[in-house]
Design an enzyme around this catalytic site. Structure first.
Site, PDB file in Angstrom:
ATOM      1  N   LYS A 112       0.730  -1.205   0.014  1.00 22.03           N
ATOM      2  CA  LYS A 112      -0.092  -0.131   0.064  1.00 22.03           C
ATOM      3  C   LYS A 112       0.758   1.180  -0.065  1.00 22.03           C
ATOM      4  O   LYS A 112       0.483   2.296  -0.752  1.00 22.03           O
ATOM      5  CB  LYS A 112      -0.828  -0.113   1.223  1.00 22.03           C
ATOM      6  CG  LYS A 112      -2.091  -0.986   1.003  1.00 22.03           C
ATOM      7  CD  LYS A 112      -2.868  -0.882   2.130  1.00 22.03           C
ATOM      8  CE  LYS A 112      -4.121  -2.149   2.096  1.00 22.03           C
ATOM      9  NZ  LYS A 112      -4.960  -2.137   3.263  1.00 22.03           N
ATOM     10  N   LYS A 197      -6.606 -10.684  -5.470  1.00 20.85           N
ATOM     11  CA  LYS A 197      -7.769 -11.030  -4.677  1.00 20.85           C
ATOM     12  C   LYS A 197      -9.065 -10.198  -5.272  1.00 20.85           C
ATOM     13  O   LYS A 197      -8.721  -9.032  -5.692  1.00 20.85           O
ATOM     14  CB  LYS A 197      -7.460 -10.825  -3.317  1.00 20.85           C
ATOM     15  CG  LYS A 197      -8.524 -11.160  -2.440  1.00 20.85           C
ATOM     16  CD  LYS A 197      -8.352 -10.758  -0.922  1.00 20.85           C
ATOM     17  CE  LYS A 197      -8.163  -9.355  -0.523  1.00 20.85           C
ATOM     18  NZ  LYS A 197      -8.021  -8.777   0.971  1.00 20.85           N
ATOM     19  N   LYS A 200     -12.496  -5.310  -2.062  1.00 23.71           N
ATOM     20  CA  LYS A 200     -13.235  -4.215  -2.032  1.00 23.71           C
ATOM     21  C   LYS A 200     -12.900  -2.589  -2.529  1.00 23.71           C
ATOM     22  O   LYS A 200     -13.557  -1.796  -2.834  1.00 23.71           O
ATOM     23  CB  LYS A 200     -14.486  -4.336  -0.955  1.00 23.71           C
ATOM     24  CG  LYS A 200     -13.308  -4.071   0.487  1.00 23.71           C
ATOM     25  CD  LYS A 200     -14.446  -4.079   1.456  1.00 23.71           C
ATOM     26  CE  LYS A 200     -13.710  -3.872   2.852  1.00 23.71           C
ATOM     27  NZ  LYS A 200     -12.578  -5.079   3.210  1.00 23.71           N
TER      28      LYS A 200
END
Length: 331
Positions: A112, A197, A200
């Protein structure tokens, strides 16, 4: 009873991956077999640039979807993380036990922070330290088991390490938790990039099935899913990740085995069609219950209020004990 804790982060709309990999198991298994707590971990959503109104909206939507997925407040505790001060209280103590090196080795921090730097943004300190908050989420409740996807097991291992270290230095205070994961569909992959993956927070909407997607939207996304070279429907995660992902989704929806299901299909088209219909049927009762709950916001408010009160009563003795053990004067 075994105590279970897990949570969802309101950084995006909940997905099919969240449901098959976590929410359904919480509803069908964990809340019946354990003293279970399920939390909307909204403080974790603040580690990156965010819109405050969106975080509030997604937090409420996530809480409503937890209930729509079958969590029963008579059987488990459903609450919002920021409503229980003990999470933040304990987080700082665990920061004082953790090391800089441990935090920087976290895979999600590396990924990130690199992504944020590529965008030209700054990396918030909380992105580095939030694993200590996640450990606090777990350790505050004397948690035995943490059901997580395989991308989160590293954080549970850190929680274990911090619990052991704290207990060794300051006296036995915390239960040492362990991570648990379902056997099938623990990690549903993106339909457009089956090596990643179905997250969301992703930007690639066509590859993500959201829990509130309309049936026709679900069908369109699944029918456009990326497959692999060749024609045979074979379950092989390494060589045929696209087909393997569809087989795992179908198996999770119908309770079958992905490898056994592969022998029933002669074409990708037939597999996609059956997978799409299976997903639509799995999501149908969740969406219907979500509509009912949205029509009765007072009920959701009451569940979250009572859940926070119950969670606070559970966490406070452990957190108070940690404050005493580490050397802080009692108030």
């Amino acid at each position: 009873m075994t105590r279970v804790f897990s949570g969802v982060k309101p950084t995006g709309h909940l997905t099919l991956g969240n449901y098959l990999g976590a929410l359904r198991r919480w509803a069908e298994v964990d809340q019946h077999q354990a003293d279970a707590l399920f939390c909307v971990v909204d403080l974790h959503a603040l580690t990156v640039d965010h819109d405050p109104a969106r975080v509030r909206r997604l937090s409420r939507q996530a809480a409503t979807l937890l209930l729509a997925s079958g969590l029963d407040p008579r059987r488990c505790t459903v609450f919002v993380q920021s409503h229980v001060d003990e999470h933040a209280r304990l987080s700082y103590l665990l920061e004082c036990v953790a090391t800089d090196g441990e935090m920087r080795r976290m895979i999600q921090y590396k990924e990130k922070s690199a992504r944020e730097q590529r965008r030209g943004g700054s990396v918030r300190l909380s992105l580095l330290t939030y694993p200590a908050l996640m450990a606090a989420d777990i350790l505050a409740y004397d948690t035995d088991e943490v059901p997580v996807g395989d991308d989160q097991t590293q954080h549970v291992e850190l929680a274990r390490d911090l619990a052991v270290r704290f207990n060794h230095r300051y006296g036995h205070t915390f239960v040492v938790p362990r991570a648990t994961a379902p056997k099938v569909a623990a990690r549903v992959m993106n339909l457009q990039d089956p090596t990643s993956k179905m997250g969301k927070s992703d930007d690639s909407g066509p590859g993500i099935v959201y829990l509130l997607d309309e049936p026709e939207v679900v069908r369109r996304k699944v029918m456009r899913a990326v497959t692999d070279s060749g024609q045979d429907v074979v379950y092989d995660r390494e060589e045929r990740p696209g087909v393997a992902n569809l087989l795992e989704i179908l198996a999770a929806c119908e309770g079958g085995d992905p490898e056994a299901l592969s022998g029933a299909y002669a074409s990708y088209g037939a597999l996609k069609k059956d997978t799409a219909e299976a997903v639509v049927e799995v999501l149908r009762p969740v969406q219907a219950r979500h509509r009912e709950l949205c029509a009765d916001p007072g009920y959701v408010d009451g569940v979250l209020r009572e859940g926070a009160e119950k969670a606070r009563e559970m966490a406070r003795p452990t957190v108070d004990a940690a404050y005493r053990a580490i050397g802080l004067l009692p108030a």
